[in-house]
Design a protein around this motif. Structure first.
Motif, PDB file in Angstrom:
ATOM      1  N   MET A   1       0.835  -1.180   0.000  1.00 49.35           N
ATOM      2  CA  MET A   1       0.000   0.000   0.000  1.00 49.35           C
ATOM      3  C   MET A   1       0.885   1.250   0.000  1.00 49.35           C
ATOM      4  SD  MET A   1      -3.409  -0.643   0.361  1.00 49.35           S
ATOM      5  CE  MET A   1      -4.372   0.664   0.928  1.00 49.35           C
ATOM      6  N   ILE A   2       0.415   2.234  -0.718  1.00 51.99           N
ATOM      7  CA  ILE A   2       1.095   3.520  -0.712  1.00 51.99           C
ATOM      8  C   ILE A   2       0.086   4.592  -0.306  1.00 51.99           C
ATOM      9  CG2 ILE A   2       2.800   2.896  -2.439  1.00 51.99           C
ATOM     10  CD1 ILE A   2       1.111   4.315  -4.524  1.00 51.99           C
ATOM     11  N   THR A   3       0.610   5.680   0.180  1.00 50.93           N
ATOM     12  CA  THR A   3      -0.266   6.769   0.589  1.00 50.93           C
ATOM     13  C   THR A   3      -0.782   7.527  -0.635  1.00 50.93           C
ATOM     14  OG1 THR A   3       1.544   8.340   0.783  1.00 50.93           O
ATOM     15  CG2 THR A   3       0.999   7.043   2.749  1.00 50.93           C
ATOM     16  N   LYS A   4      -1.809   8.305  -0.416  1.00 45.00           N
ATOM     17  CA  LYS A   4      -2.395   9.087  -1.492  1.00 45.00           C
ATOM     18  C   LYS A   4      -1.399  10.096  -2.054  1.00 45.00           C
ATOM     19  CE  LYS A   4      -6.284  12.151  -2.400  1.00 45.00           C
ATOM     20  NZ  LYS A   4      -7.464  12.799  -1.810  1.00 45.00           N
ATOM     21  N   SER A   5      -0.637  10.727  -1.181  1.00 40.26           N
ATOM     22  CA  SER A   5       0.323  11.730  -1.641  1.00 40.26           C
ATOM     23  C   SER A   5       1.458  11.090  -2.445  1.00 40.26           C
ATOM     24  CB  SER A   5       0.884  12.519  -0.463  1.00 40.26           C
ATOM     25  OG  SER A   5       1.581  11.667   0.418  1.00 40.26           O
ATOM     26  N   THR A   6       1.881   9.896  -2.047  1.00 40.82           N
ATOM     27  CA  THR A   6       2.921   9.204  -2.812  1.00 40.82           C
ATOM     28  C   THR A   6       2.375   8.774  -4.166  1.00 40.82           C
ATOM     29  OG1 THR A   6       3.960   8.431  -0.777  1.00 40.82           O
ATOM     30  CG2 THR A   6       4.550   7.293  -2.799  1.00 40.82           C
ATOM     31  N   GLY A   7       1.149   8.302  -4.197  1.00 44.11           N
ATOM     32  CA  GLY A   7       0.524   7.947  -5.466  1.00 44.11           C
ATOM     33  C   GLY A   7       0.422   9.142  -6.403  1.00 44.11           C
ATOM     34  N   TYR A   8       0.107  10.285  -5.835  1.00 36.00           N
ATOM     35  CA  TYR A   8       0.036  11.533  -6.606  1.00 36.00           C
ATOM     36  C   TYR A   8       1.410  11.874  -7.185  1.00 36.00           C
ATOM     37  CZ  TYR A   8      -1.076  16.463  -7.490  1.00 36.00           C
ATOM     38  OH  TYR A   8      -1.259  17.688  -8.068  1.00 36.00           O
ATOM     39  N   LYS A   9       2.446  11.723  -6.374  1.00 35.23           N
ATOM     40  CA  LYS A   9       3.810  12.006  -6.836  1.00 35.23           C
ATOM     41  C   LYS A   9       4.225  11.035  -7.945  1.00 35.23           C
ATOM     42  CE  LYS A   9       4.987  15.252  -3.865  1.00 35.23           C
ATOM     43  NZ  LYS A   9       5.429  16.575  -4.213  1.00 35.23           N
ATOM     44  N   ILE A  10       3.847   9.767  -7.805  1.00 33.97           N
ATOM     45  CA  ILE A  10       4.172   8.762  -8.825  1.00 33.97           C
ATOM     46  C   ILE A  10       3.483   9.112 -10.141  1.00 33.97           C
ATOM     47  CG2 ILE A  10       3.842   6.346  -9.486  1.00 33.97           C
ATOM     48  CD1 ILE A  10       4.202   5.655  -6.488  1.00 33.97           C
ATOM     49  N   LEU A  11       2.212   9.520 -10.060  1.00 38.17           N
ATOM     50  CA  LEU A  11       1.466   9.906 -11.259  1.00 38.17           C
ATOM     51  C   LEU A  11       2.156  11.051 -11.989  1.00 38.17           C
ATOM     52  CD1 LEU A  11      -1.265   9.888 -12.966  1.00 38.17           C
ATOM     53  CD2 LEU A  11      -1.866  11.811 -11.502  1.00 38.17           C
ATOM     54  N   TRP A  12       2.488  12.101 -11.259  1.00 35.07           N
ATOM     55  CA  TRP A  12       3.093  13.267 -11.904  1.00 35.07           C
ATOM     56  C   TRP A  12       4.518  12.993 -12.363  1.00 35.07           C
ATOM     57  CZ3 TRP A  12       0.863  17.077 -14.194  1.00 35.07           C
ATOM     58  CH2 TRP A  12      -0.451  17.366 -13.868  1.00 35.07           C
ATOM     59  N   ALA A  13       5.256  12.184 -11.626  1.00 36.69           N
ATOM     60  CA  ALA A  13       6.599  11.814 -12.079  1.00 36.69           C
ATOM     61  C   ALA A  13       6.508  11.075 -13.412  1.00 36.69           C
ATOM     62  CB  ALA A  13       7.294  10.951 -11.031  1.00 36.69           C
ATOM     63  N   GLY A  14       5.522  10.193 -13.535  1.00 37.63           N
ATOM     64  CA  GLY A  14       5.325   9.478 -14.794  1.00 37.63           C
ATOM     65  C   GLY A  14       4.979  10.409 -15.937  1.00 37.63           C
ATOM     66  N   ARG A  15       4.171  11.405 -15.650  1.00 34.04           N
ATOM     67  CA  ARG A  15       3.801  12.360 -16.704  1.00 34.04           C
ATOM     68  C   ARG A  15       4.988  13.201 -17.151  1.00 34.04           C
ATOM     69  NH1 ARG A  15      -2.047  14.878 -16.226  1.00 34.04           N
ATOM     70  NH2 ARG A  15      -1.366  15.491 -18.281  1.00 34.04           N
ATOM     71  N   TYR A  16       5.794  13.659 -16.199  1.00 33.27           N
ATOM     72  CA  TYR A  16       6.974  14.446 -16.572  1.00 33.27           C
ATOM     73  C   TYR A  16       7.984  13.603 -17.328  1.00 33.27           C
ATOM     74  CZ  TYR A  16       5.225  18.179 -13.593  1.00 33.27           C
ATOM     75  OH  TYR A  16       4.448  19.164 -13.048  1.00 33.27           O
ATOM     76  N   LEU A  17       8.157  12.367 -16.896  1.00 31.42           N
ATOM     77  CA  LEU A  17       9.079  11.480 -17.602  1.00 31.42           C
ATOM     78  C   LEU A  17       8.575  11.208 -19.020  1.00 31.42           C
ATOM     79  CD1 LEU A  17      11.624   9.756 -17.541  1.00 31.42           C
ATOM     80  CD2 LEU A  17      10.249   7.892 -16.604  1.00 31.42           C
TER      81      LEU A  17
END
Length: 131
Positions: A1-17
């Motif tokens: 499980m990951i936190t909501k804020s970490t999931g948000y960071k993963i989403l945006w990191a993927g978009r920038y990449l």
């Protein structure tokens, strides 16, 4: 499980990449067609030059990756940073380097986030000897 804020960071990191990877692909295509990097900005509707746009996206990407990245991820980000800040004399090599570094970073992130699917077998219970 990951936190909501970490999931948000993963989403945006993927978009920038993904943006960095797409700019590298478009840059390679543009160079192959014999056009300049100014035309990439016009095609994408970017108000800055491509090099500044790549550096800005790298800064946002790095900031998002700090929240969940381990040493391997940070090392891969450093590789991408080296490719983006490299000399851009030969644009084909420049964009190819960025593309390879972004693909490498993506695979490192996927390895980090991949669920651990190891199989655990229960240990055999030893027989209890009674006297």
């Amino acid at each position: 499980m990951i936190t909501k804020s970490t999931g948000y960071k993963i989403l945006w990191a993927g978009r920038y990449l993904e943006r960095i990877e797409n700019i590298a692909r478009i840059g390679l295509l543009t160079v192959e067609c014999g056009k300049t990097t100014d035309e990439i900005s016009k095609l994408l509707g970017i108000n800055k030059d491509v090099f500044t746009y790549l550096k800005d996206n790298l800064d946002f990407l790095r900031e998002d990756l700090r929240s969940f990245g381990d040493e391997a991820v940070i090392n891969a980000v450093t590789t991408l940073e080296g490719a983006i800040h490299a000399k851009s004399d030969n644009l084909k090599d420049y964009f190819n380097g960025i593309l390879q570094a972004s693909l490498y970073l993506g695979s490192v992130i996927e390895d980090k986030l991949r669920p651990n699917t190891g199989i655990f077998y229960p240990r055999k219970q030893e027989e209890i000897k009674t006297q």
